[in-house]
Design a protein around this motif. Sequence first.
Motif, PDB file in Angstrom:
ATOM      1  N   SER A  22       0.804  -1.225   0.000  1.00 42.51           N
ATOM      2  CA  SER A  22       0.000   0.000   0.000  1.00 42.51           C
ATOM      3  C   SER A  22       0.835   1.272   0.000  1.00 42.51           C
ATOM      4  O   SER A  22       0.307   2.350  -0.260  1.00 42.51           O
ATOM      5  N   PRO A  36       0.557   3.663  -4.859  1.00 42.21           N
ATOM      6  CA  PRO A  36       1.274   2.414  -4.587  1.00 42.21           C
ATOM      7  C   PRO A  36       1.524   1.662  -5.891  1.00 42.21           C
ATOM      8  O   PRO A  36       0.856   1.921  -6.897  1.00 42.21           O
ATOM      9  N   SER A  72       0.166  -5.399   4.041  1.00 42.84           N
ATOM     10  CA  SER A  72      -0.937  -4.570   3.537  1.00 42.84           C
ATOM     11  C   SER A  72      -1.486  -5.078   2.210  1.00 42.84           C
ATOM     12  O   SER A  72      -1.802  -4.295   1.310  1.00 42.84           O
ATOM     13  N   ALA A  75      -4.904  -3.886   0.624  1.00 43.43           N
ATOM     14  CA  ALA A  75      -5.009  -2.645  -0.142  1.00 43.43           C
ATOM     15  C   ALA A  75      -4.248  -2.742  -1.464  1.00 43.43           C
ATOM     16  O   ALA A  75      -3.616  -1.785  -1.893  1.00 43.43           O
ATOM     17  N   HIS A  77      -3.299  -2.467  -5.222  1.00 39.96           N
ATOM     18  CA  HIS A  77      -3.688  -1.448  -6.196  1.00 39.96           C
ATOM     19  C   HIS A  77      -3.718  -2.091  -7.580  1.00 39.96           C
ATOM     20  O   HIS A  77      -2.720  -2.625  -8.049  1.00 39.96           O
TER      21      HIS A  77
END
Length: 179
Positions: A22, A36, A72, A75, A77
């Motif tokens: 992230s 990111p 992470s 999250a 991307h």
Amino acid sequence: MSQTIGLTKLAYSRVWHHISASAPHPTLSTQPNVTPPSLGRLASRIAVILMGKHKPIWDPSTDCGDYVVVTSCAALHVTGNKKWQKTYYRHNTKPGSLRSVTMDVLMAKHGGAEVLRKAVSGMLPKNRLRDKRLARLKAFEGDAHPYKQNVIKFAGVPVGKEGWQDAAMAIRVAGLERL
């Protein structure tokens, strides 16, 4: 006669790398220090580290890669509409047993770590070393992980955090002065 020069045992030793899915990355992100890294860029970098291609002793038939801890993953991307349009298929070889699931359903059911693992798996060579390399990928949904002591650090600063390059340079300068 051997063709290797230097400390090969040290070169073959495994190192732990930490990557945050992230946090913006200066080289992996399309907009450095803003967004990111996307799933594909992140997965390709992880695959290179797992194979050991970043080392000068890399050999395709030797498993000389390092460990990678990714935090992470919840999250991740992805660009465009891939989150809703990317489809993963599986089949158990029986007629009519083809199953498909989209990325958003897979993330909801198994988390972002499974999506990242599938992306990295697709970027590794399809040979007998693939499962061993994937076993060295440790992916976590949040920031907490049990491998904090193993991650590379320079003067107590983990690689990738602010100031790690300054700490590494200070250690190198101190080593040169000692010589």
